[in-house]
Scaffold this active site. Structure first.
Site: not given
Length: 525
Positions: A128, A203, A227
């Protein structure tokens, strides 16, 4: 252990439930039928686990270049629809793949030596856009960082590279990684492969998405409130948040404000296949892997299985979907039939009702900084009310939910206040109770989230639902999100999370592997 819900809270929950039903009806009218379909998976290489690809690459059944080219093609096929990839290094990765193939062909190492020293040699990997990869974007979805690139690899990625993995793409996140839908003003919104009208979570939402679409074999996520586990759940893959302080958080932006916050954040593995999690975690943990005993076999017949179907009615938290309740019951039934009903116990810990309040309080620290400081690139507090006013006219570079979260964060109890102390004690009491309950041979099976993947923007109307995962972060326990194969009535993934005591990650992973065998794990979108 059960405890009745106060009447006023029960009435409030009933009203909130009616409101949620109405809001869901409105979103269905807005979005209509399912969104655009992703192209079908036609390349068999895309259906292999990372561990299987590694075995085939080092035995020369497949080449690393061949595997990488397959995943690059898949990204190019799906990314125009899903918007999960925000940066790439295809040319450099292909050169590294060719080098891996040359090393294998050289005969310098036997197949066994490669398996031991470079267990993922030649396998493509993603992560990410908040976990640093040298030379790639490192924005964390913050407009002010739109041109920032990683100066060096995060510790966890460096260890995966040392084990032979080849980073080739970077995936989308929420703004500064503090919301559970992946959308920001740098890269835009990521869409779910099962229904592009639905969220991918956050996220690590882009990471969950790229894997569910079979465009990456495996990847790294990070988790301070769910997340890893929420995106894994919404996208129908496996994701593991390790025990506290087992995996280095160095190279993650934003960095925790305090030593205690650092115990809440965990970098961990994400994959469509449960068999990848254990070897990934062993690599990512580095020297600390020894405390996890990951090579020690787990005798599932000797485990105690506890399960809890809901938080018991937390304030402003959605009721658990019927599909998810039924999925939980199927899991409990399977475990009872295979290992004996005396090994499976339904429980109801009332403290879970306060999960959100406990998480918010324990996230406070004595630095004086909050979410507004993160939105200021860890350099200053932004003026959230001014930015919100600018947002009304399209003049702010922040997202509405980022600004709203900062405002909500500023209203929470202060570090050292009586309320803070009370909620820290509540956390400690719950931690002690769970440690006593689980011991070194117990797991708790708990919903990862109360609903399947919501529509885009719908989380704004149910912002506290992340508490199902967030509570585990402040407790410090390991937890694995496990997909349960067959999709639910809305055509979306179902799943549970498996929680164990400190440093008993191997129990979570063993149960995840068992549930994958029983229910099928990842399902093609």
């Amino acid at each position: 252990m059960a405890q009745s819900v106060p009447l006023t809270q029960a009435i409030g929950g009933y009203v909130f439930g009616i409101l949620q039903t109405f809001i869901r009806f409105i979103f269905r009218l807005i979005y209509g039928p399912k969104g655009e379909r992703v192209p079908p998976i036609t390349d068999p290489i895309l259906l292999e686990s990372a561990s299987s690809l590694a075995r085939k690459i080092r035995s020369q059944e497949l080449s690393s270049v061949q595997v990488l080219e397959s995943f690059i093609r898949r990204v190019k096929d799906v990314n125009p629809i899903l918007n999960c990839v925000v940066d790439e290094r295809y040319d450099q990765a292909l050169k590294e793949a060719a080098e891996a193939d040359a090393l294998i062909k050289s005969g310098k190492y036997t197949v066994e030596e490669l398996a031991q020293q470079k267990p993922f040699l030649g396998v493509p990997i993603t992560t990410k856009d908040c976990i640093s990869v040298k030379g790639m974007l490192h924005t964390a979805g913050l407009y002010e960082r739109r041109d920032v690139r990683g100066a060096q690899d995060a510790d966890a990625m460096a260890l995966m590279r040392k084990a032979g993995a080849i980073p080739f793409a970077l995936t989308n996140v929420s703004e500064v990684c503090m919301w559970w839908e992946s959308n920001n003003t740098v890269h835009g919104r990521t869409r779910n492969a099962y229904d592009t009208n639905r969220i991918v979570g956050g996220s690590s939402g882009g990471e969950g998405c790229i894997q569910s679409a079979a465009a990456s074999p495996f990847g790294l996520g990070s988790d301070i409130g769910g997340s890893i586990r929420m995106p894994a759940f919404f996208n129908g893959i496996f994701g593991h948040k390790p025990s506290k302080l087992v995996v280095s958080n160095v190279g993650q932006f934003p960095a925790p404000f305090s030593a205690e916050q650092n115990t809440f954040l965990g970098l961990g593995p994400m994959s469509r296949f449960a068999e990848d999690l254990r070897p990934m975690l062993k690599i990512m943990a580095g020297e600390k892997a020894a405390v996890l005993n990951l090579d020690k076999d787990v005798d599932l017949s000797k485990l105690k299985f506890f399960y809890q179907e809901s938080d018991g009615g937390g304030r402003l938290i959605s009721a658990v979907d019927p599909d998810l309740r039924q999925a939980m019951k199927r899991v409990a039934q399977h475990l009872s039939e295979k290992f004996g009903s005396q090994k499976v116990e339904r429980i109801q810990l009332p403290q879970f009702r306060q999960s959100a309040a406990i998480w918010f309080a324990n996230m406070r620290d004595d630095s004086g900084h909050g979410f507004a400081y993160q939105l200021g690139n860890l350099e200053r507090d932004i003026n959230t009310y001014l930015e919100l006013f600018k947002w009304l006219f399209g003049a702010s570079k922040h997202t509405f939910i980022g600004l709203s979260t900062a405002i909500m964060d500023s209203t929470q109890c202060k570090h050292g206040s009586p309320k803070y102390d009370h909620l820290v004690r509540k956390r400690n009491e719950l931690r002690t109770e769970l440690q006593r309950l689980l011991g070194n041979n117990g797991v708790l099976i708990y919903p990862t989230h109360p609903t399947v993947a919501p529509y885009h923007n719908e989380p704004i109307t149910r912002p506290i639902n992340f508490a199902y995962t967030g509570i585990v972060n402040v407790l410090g326990f390991p937890a694995t999100a496990v997909p349960l194969g067959k999709l639910g009535s809305e055509g979306l993934p179902l799943g549970v999370q498996v929680i164990a005591n400190f440093n008993e990650d191997r129990l979570c992973l063993a149960v995840a592997e068992e549930l994958e065998r029983a229910f099928g794990g990842w399902a093609r979108p």
